[in-house]
Design a protein around this motif. Sequence first.
Motif, PDB file in Angstrom:
ATOM      1  N   TYR A  97      -2.967   1.424  -9.148  1.00 29.59           N
ATOM      2  CA  TYR A  97      -2.321   0.182  -9.507  1.00 29.59           C
ATOM      3  C   TYR A  97      -2.225  -0.725  -8.293  1.00 29.59           C
ATOM      4  CZ  TYR A  97      -1.093   2.925 -13.596  1.00 29.59           C
ATOM      5  OH  TYR A  97      -1.150   3.728 -14.713  1.00 29.59           O
ATOM      6  N   SER A  98      -2.033  -2.006  -8.552  1.00 30.76           N
ATOM      7  CA  SER A  98      -2.032  -2.988  -7.475  1.00 30.76           C
ATOM      8  C   SER A  98      -0.888  -2.778  -6.491  1.00 30.76           C
ATOM      9  CB  SER A  98      -1.984  -4.402  -8.053  1.00 30.76           C
ATOM     10  OG  SER A  98      -0.796  -4.602  -8.812  1.00 30.76           O
ATOM     11  N   SER A  99       0.142  -2.071  -6.908  1.00 26.85           N
ATOM     12  CA  SER A  99       1.277  -1.835  -6.032  1.00 26.85           C
ATOM     13  C   SER A  99       1.078  -0.664  -5.073  1.00 26.85           C
ATOM     14  CB  SER A  99       2.538  -1.600  -6.861  1.00 26.85           C
ATOM     15  OG  SER A  99       2.388  -0.465  -7.701  1.00 26.85           O
ATOM     16  N   TYR A 100      -0.035   0.043  -5.191  1.00 25.68           N
ATOM     17  CA  TYR A 100      -0.268   1.207  -4.352  1.00 25.68           C
ATOM     18  C   TYR A 100      -0.419   0.827  -2.880  1.00 25.68           C
ATOM     19  CZ  TYR A 100      -0.708   5.241  -7.447  1.00 25.68           C
ATOM     20  OH  TYR A 100      -0.451   6.292  -8.301  1.00 25.68           O
ATOM     21  N   THR A 101       0.075   1.703  -2.032  1.00 21.88           N
ATOM     22  CA  THR A 101      -0.128   1.625  -0.595  1.00 21.88           C
ATOM     23  C   THR A 101      -1.123   2.701  -0.182  1.00 21.88           C
ATOM     24  OG1 THR A 101       2.123   0.818  -0.240  1.00 21.88           O
ATOM     25  CG2 THR A 101       0.968   1.741   1.660  1.00 21.88           C
ATOM     26  N   MET A 102      -2.098   2.319   0.633  1.00 25.05           N
ATOM     27  CA  MET A 102      -3.071   3.257   1.176  1.00 25.05           C
ATOM     28  C   MET A 102      -2.867   3.354   2.674  1.00 25.05           C
ATOM     29  SD  MET A 102      -4.721   4.213  -1.524  1.00 25.05           S
ATOM     30  CE  MET A 102      -6.050   5.138  -0.744  1.00 25.05           C
ATOM     31  N   ALA A 103      -3.002   4.553   3.208  1.00 29.21           N
ATOM     32  CA  ALA A 103      -2.737   4.766   4.622  1.00 29.21           C
ATOM     33  C   ALA A 103      -3.638   5.849   5.179  1.00 29.21           C
ATOM     34  CB  ALA A 103      -1.271   5.136   4.851  1.00 29.21           C
ATOM     35  N   TRP A 104      -3.754   5.859   6.499  1.00 31.63           N
ATOM     36  CA  TRP A 104      -4.430   6.910   7.239  1.00 31.63           C
ATOM     37  C   TRP A 104      -3.445   7.538   8.218  1.00 31.63           C
ATOM     38  CZ3 TRP A 104      -9.235   8.679   6.151  1.00 31.63           C
ATOM     39  CH2 TRP A 104     -10.073   7.856   5.395  1.00 31.63           C
ATOM     40  N   PHE A 105      -3.432   8.861   8.231  1.00 31.40           N
ATOM     41  CA  PHE A 105      -2.685   9.634   9.204  1.00 31.40           C
ATOM     42  C   PHE A 105      -3.645  10.577   9.911  1.00 31.40           C
ATOM     43  CE2 PHE A 105       0.540   8.187   6.355  1.00 31.40           C
ATOM     44  CZ  PHE A 105       1.712   8.102   7.097  1.00 31.40           C
TER      45      PHE A 105
ATOM     46  N   GLY B 239      -1.030  21.552  16.757  1.00 36.97           N
ATOM     47  CA  GLY B 239       0.290  21.727  17.320  1.00 36.97           C
ATOM     48  C   GLY B 239       1.177  20.505  17.301  1.00 36.97           C
ATOM     49  N   LYS B 240       0.745  19.425  16.656  1.00 40.71           N
ATOM     50  CA  LYS B 240       1.528  18.197  16.626  1.00 40.71           C
ATOM     51  C   LYS B 240       1.840  17.775  15.203  1.00 40.71           C
ATOM     52  CE  LYS B 240      -0.209  16.358  21.012  1.00 40.71           C
ATOM     53  NZ  LYS B 240      -0.804  15.187  21.686  1.00 40.71           N
ATOM     54  N   GLU B 241       2.856  16.926  15.076  1.00 50.67           N
ATOM     55  CA  GLU B 241       3.214  16.372  13.781  1.00 50.67           C
ATOM     56  C   GLU B 241       2.194  15.324  13.353  1.00 50.67           C
ATOM     57  OE1 GLU B 241       6.058  18.877  13.146  1.00 50.67           O
ATOM     58  OE2 GLU B 241       5.878  17.200  11.760  1.00 50.67           O
ATOM     59  N   PRO B 242       2.074  15.089  12.039  1.00 46.63           N
ATOM     60  CA  PRO B 242       1.181  14.011  11.589  1.00 46.63           C
ATOM     61  C   PRO B 242       1.578  12.674  12.197  1.00 46.63           C
ATOM     62  CG  PRO B 242       1.839  15.399   9.744  1.00 46.63           C
ATOM     63  CD  PRO B 242       2.691  15.803  10.909  1.00 46.63           C
ATOM     64  N   GLU B 243       0.587  11.901  12.592  1.00 43.52           N
ATOM     65  CA  GLU B 243       0.794  10.623  13.242  1.00 43.52           C
ATOM     66  C   GLU B 243       0.242   9.503  12.366  1.00 43.52           C
ATOM     67  OE1 GLU B 243      -0.335   8.343  17.452  1.00 43.52           O
ATOM     68  OE2 GLU B 243      -1.649   9.913  16.642  1.00 43.52           O
ATOM     69  N   PHE B 244       1.047   8.478  12.156  1.00 40.68           N
ATOM     70  CA  PHE B 244       0.590   7.311  11.434  1.00 40.68           C
ATOM     71  C   PHE B 244      -0.512   6.600  12.200  1.00 40.68           C
ATOM     72  CE2 PHE B 244       0.919   2.665  11.132  1.00 40.68           C
ATOM     73  CZ  PHE B 244       0.533   2.501   9.814  1.00 40.68           C
ATOM     74  N   VAL B 245      -1.541   6.145  11.488  1.00 41.28           N
ATOM     75  CA  VAL B 245      -2.647   5.416  12.099  1.00 41.28           C
ATOM     76  C   VAL B 245      -2.717   3.988  11.580  1.00 41.28           C
ATOM     77  CG1 VAL B 245      -5.136   5.309  12.454  1.00 41.28           C
ATOM     78  CG2 VAL B 245      -3.962   7.532  12.446  1.00 41.28           C
ATOM     79  N   ALA B 246      -2.806   3.821  10.259  1.00 44.05           N
ATOM     80  CA  ALA B 246      -2.961   2.494   9.668  1.00 44.05           C
ATOM     81  C   ALA B 246      -2.522   2.531   8.217  1.00 44.05           C
ATOM     82  CB  ALA B 246      -4.411   2.012   9.766  1.00 44.05           C
ATOM     83  N   ALA B 247      -2.105   1.381   7.690  1.00 38.94           N
ATOM     84  CA  ALA B 247      -1.709   1.284   6.297  1.00 38.94           C
ATOM     85  C   ALA B 247      -1.976  -0.117   5.780  1.00 38.94           C
ATOM     86  CB  ALA B 247      -0.232   1.627   6.109  1.00 38.94           C
ATOM     87  N   MET B 248      -2.204  -0.223   4.477  1.00 35.58           N
ATOM     88  CA  MET B 248      -2.352  -1.514   3.832  1.00 35.58           C
ATOM     89  C   MET B 248      -1.919  -1.418   2.380  1.00 35.58           C
ATOM     90  SD  MET B 248      -6.501  -1.861   3.222  1.00 35.58           S
ATOM     91  CE  MET B 248      -6.277  -3.559   2.678  1.00 35.58           C
ATOM     92  N   ALA B 249      -1.374  -2.506   1.872  1.00 38.20           N
ATOM     93  CA  ALA B 249      -1.145  -2.611   0.441  1.00 38.20           C
ATOM     94  C   ALA B 249      -2.485  -2.770  -0.256  1.00 38.20           C
ATOM     95  CB  ALA B 249      -0.231  -3.800   0.136  1.00 38.20           C
ATOM     96  N   TRP B 250      -2.672  -2.101  -1.384  1.00 41.39           N
ATOM     97  CA  TRP B 250      -3.946  -2.158  -2.078  1.00 41.39           C
ATOM     98  C   TRP B 250      -4.339  -3.581  -2.427  1.00 41.39           C
ATOM     99  CZ3 TRP B 250      -7.915   0.784  -2.179  1.00 41.39           C
ATOM    100  CH2 TRP B 250      -8.907   0.605  -3.150  1.00 41.39           C
ATOM    101  N   SER B 251      -3.359  -4.405  -2.756  1.00 41.61           N
ATOM    102  CA  SER B 251      -3.620  -5.792  -3.096  1.00 41.61           C
ATOM    103  C   SER B 251      -3.828  -6.669  -1.865  1.00 41.61           C
ATOM    104  CB  SER B 251      -2.483  -6.348  -3.943  1.00 41.61           C
ATOM    105  OG  SER B 251      -1.252  -6.263  -3.255  1.00 41.61           O
ATOM    106  N   GLY B 252      -3.704  -6.110  -0.680  1.00 36.45           N
ATOM    107  CA  GLY B 252      -3.896  -6.846   0.546  1.00 36.45           C
ATOM    108  C   GLY B 252      -2.635  -7.548   0.999  1.00 36.45           C
ATOM    109  N   GLY B 253      -2.731  -8.199   2.147  1.00 33.92           N
ATOM    110  CA  GLY B 253      -1.647  -8.999   2.671  1.00 33.92           C
ATOM    111  C   GLY B 253      -0.745  -8.300   3.664  1.00 33.92           C
ATOM    112  N   ARG B 254      -0.670  -6.989   3.599  1.00 34.90           N
ATOM    113  CA  ARG B 254       0.167  -6.231   4.514  1.00 34.90           C
ATOM    114  C   ARG B 254      -0.675  -5.140   5.159  1.00 34.90           C
ATOM    115  NH1 ARG B 254       5.355  -5.440   0.441  1.00 34.90           N
ATOM    116  NH2 ARG B 254       6.124  -7.595   0.555  1.00 34.90           N
ATOM    117  N   ILE B 255      -0.902  -5.262   6.449  1.00 28.27           N
ATOM    118  CA  ILE B 255      -1.707  -4.314   7.207  1.00 28.27           C
ATOM    119  C   ILE B 255      -0.981  -3.985   8.501  1.00 28.27           C
ATOM    120  CG2 ILE B 255      -3.899  -3.901   8.374  1.00 28.27           C
ATOM    121  CD1 ILE B 255      -5.220  -5.809   6.411  1.00 28.27           C
TER     122      ILE B 255
END
Length: 125
Positions: free
Chosen positions: A29-37, A42-58
């Motif tokens: 759905y258009s409200s989905y957020t997609m991200a890369w971790f 030996g380390k915790e997951p680290e955030f890399v990048a994210a965007m709203a599927w509909s764009g506008g927020r990166i």
Amino acid sequence: QVQLVESGGGLVQAGGSLRLSCAASGRLYSSYTMAWFRQAPGKEPEFVAAMAWSGGRIYYVDSVKGRFTISRDNAKNTVYLQMNSLKPEDTAVYYCAADNQWSSRYYSWLEYDYWGQGTQVTVSS
């Protein structure tokens, strides 16, 4: 329910490039957020990048700004992570993730309901 399948990882020399792909199946759905971790041994997951599927927020973590680019292809239901000028410290298992809404805590792996299987990225010196 969404299924995520990742590809594109591999072994590359420092300074090289890779492009990771994350293909989504099921209902997106258009409200989905997609991200890369990413997660190094030996380390915790680290955030890399994210965007709203509909764009506008990166968003990017500071350590990859100017080197990595997150993008999408709506027709293929696919999100990409273009990685340039790779460094040995980028070595990790990379995961794509999805959530059914945008969150102000997009940087937290706890916010995401759907995950890919992970793809190994190894950068040699």
